[in-house]
Design an enzyme around this catalytic site. Structure first.
Site, PDB file in Angstrom:
ATOM      1  N   ALA A 181       0.834  -1.209   0.000  1.00  0.00           N
ATOM      2  CA  ALA A 181       0.000   0.000   0.000  1.00  0.00           C
ATOM      3  C   ALA A 181       0.867   1.257   0.000  1.00  0.00           C
ATOM      4  O   ALA A 181       0.927   2.025   0.968  1.00  0.00           O
ATOM      5  CB  ALA A 181      -0.937  -0.006   1.198  1.00  0.00           C
ATOM      6  N   THR A 183       0.565   4.105  -1.463  1.00  0.00           N
ATOM      7  CA  THR A 183      -0.077   5.419  -1.326  1.00  0.00           C
ATOM      8  C   THR A 183      -0.256   5.784   0.143  1.00  0.00           C
ATOM      9  O   THR A 183      -0.126   6.949   0.519  1.00  0.00           O
ATOM     10  CB  THR A 183      -1.432   5.451  -2.048  1.00  0.00           C
ATOM     11  N   ASP A 184      -0.553   4.810   0.982  1.00  0.00           N
ATOM     12  CA  ASP A 184      -0.689   5.071   2.418  1.00  0.00           C
ATOM     13  C   ASP A 184       0.653   5.402   3.047  1.00  0.00           C
ATOM     14  O   ASP A 184       0.749   6.289   3.905  1.00  0.00           O
ATOM     15  CB  ASP A 184      -1.290   3.847   3.108  1.00  0.00           C
ATOM     16  N   VAL A 185       1.686   4.668   2.652  1.00  0.00           N
ATOM     17  CA  VAL A 185       3.008   4.903   3.235  1.00  0.00           C
ATOM     18  C   VAL A 185       3.511   6.291   2.860  1.00  0.00           C
ATOM     19  O   VAL A 185       4.019   7.039   3.717  1.00  0.00           O
ATOM     20  CB  VAL A 185       4.001   3.816   2.777  1.00  0.00           C
ATOM     21  N   GLY A 188       1.556   8.795   4.836  1.00  0.00           N
ATOM     22  CA  GLY A 188       1.981   8.768   6.230  1.00  0.00           C
ATOM     23  C   GLY A 188       3.268   9.542   6.442  1.00  0.00           C
ATOM     24  O   GLY A 188       3.437  10.245   7.451  1.00  0.00           O
TER      25      GLY A 188
END
Length: 425
Positions: A181, A183-185, A188
């Site tokens: 994932a 895009t989340d990392v 973040g």
């Protein structure tokens, strides 16, 4: 600025220094991955992270298998160094508890869409009125403006919409998502940077006018979206499109602007070669005894090699088939040519560099409950002295009563009432 959470921090020895964010308290209302990644980074840096979860818990607690003692590997990967408080925000009484915690904190991170943020009283305007000292950061799929602002966003959706999938994979196959994932990392990381900048600015929130009077700066809110952060991460690919308006194609393991910069099959495996400049190309040609290639006008410079890659890459592939991966590693290492074998995770964790950098740590001294954790990649020349024990990912609601007692000053009758009303658990 709110006083640090530790009233009497230990005096560091000559060989240690307080963790950079020691004394900072952050309320984490986020779930899934982007927000938890952000707060895990801040927790690694010494901040006190209070993770507030619904009675059902963070969604990723059930994203498995695999599980370790009823906690999913997914949840474990992003939630170390946090305390867990269960608070049912759908109950009106919970808002008082939440705002009591916010009144004693420095920052808030959440991933609620605007209607929920309004319901819980954590919009930028509400926080500015009630908790002007709190830095807030909302993480959503598409941000707080625009026609898609109230749509939920998941990694796969964002990879597709952002154009990332259109340049990932091979041109003869369907578009491919990155294998985790990403895009989340990325989001973040941007969120952690935002909070850190806000904490720095928080030190200067009281400003002085030219006439000598003082005033408080307005509260600070960061509006981050997976869509924006992923779009920004396309860097040179998107920039090239903006200049040329030519749609990029997926290049598989190759690079559109550098050659040779891709994977090759050896006698017994796969190895990547990353020639980043012409000096490396000349050394490589010398190493494989192809000096004529270094002088050939088709391949002498990187633009030449990119333009004529259809002639170059087949020649290189035939060359790589003549040796084993191990032989290539020895030869390319000797001549300082950037390269690497394509490793499995088993090979990764056995690699001497991985072990030398201590990229795995133990969550506990208790062998029965121990789980290996991915270590923070942040390194420093100092040993950080934390004001609290480093924590494994918490069980759901593990710290509810202690946090409300020690931080908010709630007595046992108040705790019992909240528990009986199912506000806390």
């Amino acid at each position: 600025m709110i006083p640090p959470t530790d009233e009497n921090p230990a005096t560091p020895s000559s060989s240690t220094t307080p963790a950079p964010l020691q004394g900072v308290r952050i309320i984490d209302l986020s779930r899934i991955l982007a927000g938890p990644i952000c707060t895990q980074i801040l927790g690694d840096l010494g901040a006190e992270i209070i993770k507030i979860e619904s009675p059902q818990g963070d969604d990723t607690r059930t994203w498995g298998p695999p599980f370790h003692q009823k906690q999913s590997a997914y949840f474990i990967s992003a939630n170390r160094n946090k305390y867990s408080v269960v608070l049912d925000l759908n109950k009106p009484q919970s808002r008082t508890v939440l705002h009591d915690l916010l009144g004693r904190s420095h920052a808030l991170i959440h991933n609620f869409l605007e209607p929920s943020a309004e319901k819980f009283g954590i919009t930028p305007s509400s926080l500015e009125e009630q908790h002007p000292q709190v830095i807030s950061c909302s993480i959503t799929g598409f941000g707080n403006t625009g026609p898609w602002k109230n749509r939920p966003g998941y990694d796969l959706i964002i990879q597709a919409l952002s154009g990332l999938m259109s340049i990932t994979g091979h041109s003869t196959q369907q578009p491919t998502k990155v294998g985790f994932a990403i895009t989340d990392v990325i989001t973040g990381l941007y969120a952690a940077i935002s909070i850190l900048s806000g904490l720095k600015g928080q030190l200067n929130r009281i400003s002085t006018r030219q006439d000598g009077t003082t005033y408080r700066q307005e509260g600070l809110h960061f509006d981050l979206s997976l869509f924006d952060c992923t779009t920004a991460s396309l860097v040179n690919i998107l920039q090239a499109f903006l200049i040329t308006r030519n749609e990029p194609s997926p290049w598989g393991n190759a690079h559109p602007q550098i050659a040779p910069y891709e994977s090759f099959i050896t006698q017994d495996g796969i190895l990547v070669l990353a020639i980043g400049n012409d000096a490396q190309w000349q050394r490589f040609c010398k190493a494989i005894q192809k000096n004529s290639w270094a002088l050939d006008p088709l391949f002498a410079t990187n633009p030449d090699r990119v333009h004529n890659r259809d002639q170059l890459i087949p020649r290189l592939q035939n060359t790589f088939l003549q040796r084993t991966t191990s032989d290539w590693i020895d030869l390319l290492t000797k001549h300082a040519i950037p390269h690497a074998p394509v490793q499995s995770l088993t090979e990764l964790t056995q690699h001497p560099q991985f072990q030398a950098r201590s990229m795995v740590s133990s969550s506990s001294t208790d062998s029965e409950s121990d789980v290996p954790l991915i270590n923070s990649p942040i390194r420093t020349n100092r040993t950080w002295q934390h004001d609290r024990k480093r924590l494994p990912p918490p069980s759901l609601g593990n710290d509810t009563e202690r946090i409300l007692t020690e931080i908010c000053g709630y007595g046992q009758p108040q705790i019992t009432t909240l528990r009986n009303l199912n506000v806390i658990a």
